[in-house]
Motif scaffolding. Sequence first.
Motif, PDB file in Angstrom:
ATOM      1  N   HIS A   1       0.818  -1.208   0.000  1.00 15.51           N
ATOM      2  CA  HIS A   1       0.000   0.000   0.000  1.00 15.51           C
ATOM      3  C   HIS A   1       0.854   1.261   0.000  1.00 15.51           C
ATOM      4  CE1 HIS A   1      -3.533  -2.470   0.826  1.00 15.51           C
ATOM      5  NE2 HIS A   1      -4.266  -1.389   0.599  1.00 15.51           N
ATOM      6  N   ILE A   2       1.859   1.298   0.865  1.00 14.06           N
ATOM      7  CA  ILE A   2       2.692   2.496   0.932  1.00 14.06           C
ATOM      8  C   ILE A   2       3.500   2.663  -0.346  1.00 14.06           C
ATOM      9  CG2 ILE A   2       4.524   3.655   2.197  1.00 14.06           C
ATOM     10  CD1 ILE A   2       1.854   3.510   3.655  1.00 14.06           C
ATOM     11  N   GLY A   3       4.108   1.572  -0.831  1.00 15.82           N
ATOM     12  CA  GLY A   3       4.938   1.660  -2.035  1.00 15.82           C
ATOM     13  C   GLY A   3       4.142   2.005  -3.279  1.00 15.82           C
ATOM     14  N   LEU A   4       3.094   1.211  -3.574  1.00  9.59           N
ATOM     15  CA  LEU A   4       2.321   1.447  -4.787  1.00  9.59           C
ATOM     16  C   LEU A   4       1.485   2.721  -4.684  1.00  9.59           C
ATOM     17  CD1 LEU A   4       1.119  -2.165  -5.687  1.00  9.59           C
ATOM     18  CD2 LEU A   4       3.003  -0.853  -6.674  1.00  9.59           C
ATOM     19  N   GLY A   5       0.987   3.012  -3.487  1.00  9.91           N
ATOM     20  CA  GLY A   5       0.228   4.248  -3.325  1.00  9.91           C
ATOM     21  C   GLY A   5       1.066   5.473  -3.619  1.00  9.91           C
ATOM     22  N   LEU A   6       2.316   5.458  -3.160  1.00  8.28           N
ATOM     23  CA  LEU A   6       3.210   6.576  -3.437  1.00  8.28           C
ATOM     24  C   LEU A   6       3.575   6.646  -4.915  1.00  8.28           C
ATOM     25  CD1 LEU A   6       4.862   8.925  -2.371  1.00  8.28           C
ATOM     26  CD2 LEU A   6       6.685   7.314  -1.763  1.00  8.28           C
ATOM     27  N   LEU A   7       3.825   5.503  -5.551  1.00  6.56           N
ATOM     28  CA  LEU A   7       4.158   5.501  -6.978  1.00  6.56           C
ATOM     29  C   LEU A   7       2.996   6.018  -7.827  1.00  6.56           C
ATOM     30  CD1 LEU A   7       6.113   2.131  -7.353  1.00  6.56           C
ATOM     31  CD2 LEU A   7       7.045   4.457  -7.368  1.00  6.56           C
ATOM     32  N   LEU A   8       1.785   5.582  -7.522  1.00  3.65           N
ATOM     33  CA  LEU A   8       0.627   6.062  -8.276  1.00  3.65           C
ATOM     34  C   LEU A   8       0.412   7.559  -8.065  1.00  3.65           C
ATOM     35  CD1 LEU A   8      -1.959   3.182  -7.726  1.00  3.65           C
ATOM     36  CD2 LEU A   8      -0.630   3.670  -9.785  1.00  3.65           C
ATOM     37  N   ALA A   9       0.624   8.015  -6.835  1.00  2.00           N
ATOM     38  CA  ALA A   9       0.475   9.455  -6.578  1.00  2.00           C
ATOM     39  C   ALA A   9       1.510  10.258  -7.338  1.00  2.00           C
ATOM     40  CB  ALA A   9       0.581   9.714  -5.077  1.00  2.00           C
ATOM     41  N   LEU A  10       2.735   9.760  -7.400  1.00  2.00           N
ATOM     42  CA  LEU A  10       3.768  10.441  -8.170  1.00  2.00           C
ATOM     43  C   LEU A  10       3.415  10.484  -9.654  1.00  2.00           C
ATOM     44  CD1 LEU A  10       6.977   8.977  -6.483  1.00  2.00           C
ATOM     45  CD2 LEU A  10       6.250  11.369  -6.424  1.00  2.00           C
ATOM     46  N   ALA A  11       2.850   9.401 -10.162  1.00  2.00           N
ATOM     47  CA  ALA A  11       2.493   9.358 -11.579  1.00  2.00           C
ATOM     48  C   ALA A  11       1.364  10.331 -11.896  1.00  2.00           C
ATOM     49  CB  ALA A  11       2.091   7.934 -11.969  1.00  2.00           C
ATOM     50  N   VAL A  12       0.355  10.403 -11.039  1.00  2.00           N
ATOM     51  CA  VAL A  12      -0.789  11.278 -11.291  1.00  2.00           C
ATOM     52  C   VAL A  12      -0.431  12.736 -11.042  1.00  2.00           C
ATOM     53  CG1 VAL A  12      -3.149  11.817 -10.524  1.00  2.00           C
ATOM     54  CG2 VAL A  12      -2.448   9.450 -10.828  1.00  2.00           C
ATOM     55  N   ASN A  13       0.528  12.984 -10.157  1.00  2.87           N
ATOM     56  CA  ASN A  13       0.884  14.359  -9.818  1.00  2.87           C
ATOM     57  C   ASN A  13       1.732  15.037 -10.893  1.00  2.87           C
ATOM     58  OD1 ASN A  13       0.642  16.409  -7.749  1.00  2.87           O
ATOM     59  ND2 ASN A  13       2.838  16.180  -7.402  1.00  2.87           N
ATOM     60  N   ARG A  14       2.156  14.288 -11.898  1.00  2.00           N
ATOM     61  CA  ARG A  14       2.948  14.873 -12.976  1.00  2.00           C
ATOM     62  C   ARG A  14       2.058  15.733 -13.866  1.00  2.00           C
ATOM     63  NH1 ARG A  14       7.782  12.171 -14.023  1.00  2.00           N
ATOM     64  NH2 ARG A  14       7.601  12.680 -16.235  1.00  2.00           N
ATOM     65  N   ALA A  15       2.700  16.549 -14.675  1.00  2.25           N
ATOM     66  CA  ALA A  15       1.967  17.415 -15.605  1.00  2.25           C
ATOM     67  C   ALA A  15       1.274  16.558 -16.663  1.00  2.25           C
ATOM     68  CB  ALA A  15       2.919  18.404 -16.262  1.00  2.25           C
ATOM     69  N   MET A  16      -0.034  16.674 -16.757  1.00  3.83           N
ATOM     70  CA  MET A  16      -0.829  15.938 -17.735  1.00  3.83           C
ATOM     71  C   MET A  16      -2.144  16.685 -17.924  1.00  3.83           C
ATOM     72  SD  MET A  16      -2.257  12.670 -15.541  1.00  3.83           S
ATOM     73  CE  MET A  16      -0.599  12.053 -15.264  1.00  3.83           C
ATOM     74  N   PRO A  17      -2.874  16.389 -18.979  1.00  6.91           N
ATOM     75  CA  PRO A  17      -4.178  17.049 -19.176  1.00  6.91           C
ATOM     76  C   PRO A  17      -5.109  16.810 -17.999  1.00  6.91           C
ATOM     77  CG  PRO A  17      -3.474  15.928 -21.175  1.00  6.91           C
ATOM     78  CD  PRO A  17      -2.502  15.522 -20.109  1.00  6.91           C
ATOM     79  N   ALA A  18      -5.862  17.834 -17.659  1.00  7.68           N
ATOM     80  CA  ALA A  18      -6.750  17.750 -16.495  1.00  7.68           C
ATOM     81  C   ALA A  18      -7.775  16.622 -16.616  1.00  7.68           C
ATOM     82  CB  ALA A  18      -7.437  19.087 -16.276  1.00  7.68           C
ATOM     83  N   PRO A  19      -8.433  16.413 -17.778  1.00  8.51           N
ATOM     84  CA  PRO A  19      -9.402  15.290 -17.856  1.00  8.51           C
ATOM     85  C   PRO A  19      -8.757  13.934 -17.575  1.00  8.51           C
ATOM     86  CG  PRO A  19      -9.726  16.805 -19.674  1.00  8.51           C
ATOM     87  CD  PRO A  19      -8.455  17.223 -19.005  1.00  8.51           C
TER      88      PRO A  19
END
Length: 322
Positions: free
Chosen positions: A111-129
């Motif tokens: 949970h801690i490892g994958l949760g942090l990785l997914l948050a890092l991926a989503v927090n990158r610059a990308m289109p809002a939708p």
Amino acid sequence: MMSTRSVETPPMEPVPRGNINGAGWKRAMSAMKRREAITAYLFLSPALLLFVVFIAGPLIGAIVLSLFQWDLLTPARFSGLGNYVKLLSDPVVLKAIWNTFVFTFWSLILHIGLGLLLALAVNRAMPAPLKYFLRTAYFFPLLMSWASVALLWKFALDPSFGFVNYYLGLLHIKAPDWFISPQWAMPSLIFVDLWRTLGFTFIIMLAGLQGVPVYLHEAARIDGAGAFQRFRHITIPIMSPTIFFASVMTFIGAFQIFEPMFIMTQGGPGDSTRSIVLHIYETGFRSFQMGYASTISLVVFLVVMVVTLLQMRLSRYWVNYD
């Protein structure tokens, strides 16, 4: 020419005042403090009532009940510390505690490892939708009930007609008996729990990432720091309170796991997936040993409390609140 006459203001009568150091002042202060205390208790009363009814009351009841033998049908018989002596030599309880610790350990790491990785991926610059879609997709399984999730994955991983084994067969990969094999039953439950509850950890980590000041990364980038160095020396220290909170909540939730074991495996095969909460349920409501079930539940309470206090104690060495 009109003459003006000065209007004399009548002298003000002195306002009678008591002795500010006397008994009157003390009585007034005492009454004011009493009103403030009553007001404070009125505001706290809903929370205090919930605490007494749902936490303190059941805890005291469990402590008292652990000293008795009661089957819900006949009068309770006092047994003293008999239930505690039985607990120390019960191999099923020890196996259930071990299974729960194994489940909790891997749940915490993933949970801690994958949760942090997914948050890092989503927090990158990308289109809002796209960002909103990913947030919803990761969090959506948490909105589903455990019963529906357990039945869904029990069907998907069925060795006879599950679509997972079907597609693995098309790839000429021999699929294991997910919930039948003692070696694969616990990993399968860990995966199902991760699929459902990872969204909670993801949201917490994403909120922590958005609280990291951008100017710190920009300053470090100007100084020549790479992405990994910025992540290690800036992101992790600032997010340490968030990681600590997520780890505590994940541990508490994982150690009380019940639904997937109850619905998908019933603790089998061979007690390989029996959790301690499942064992409490079966002891109390299937074997009707309410006193012994209360004794086991106190062990769960003590384990959660001790490990949580230990996490809080160790947090002073790595959690940064500055």
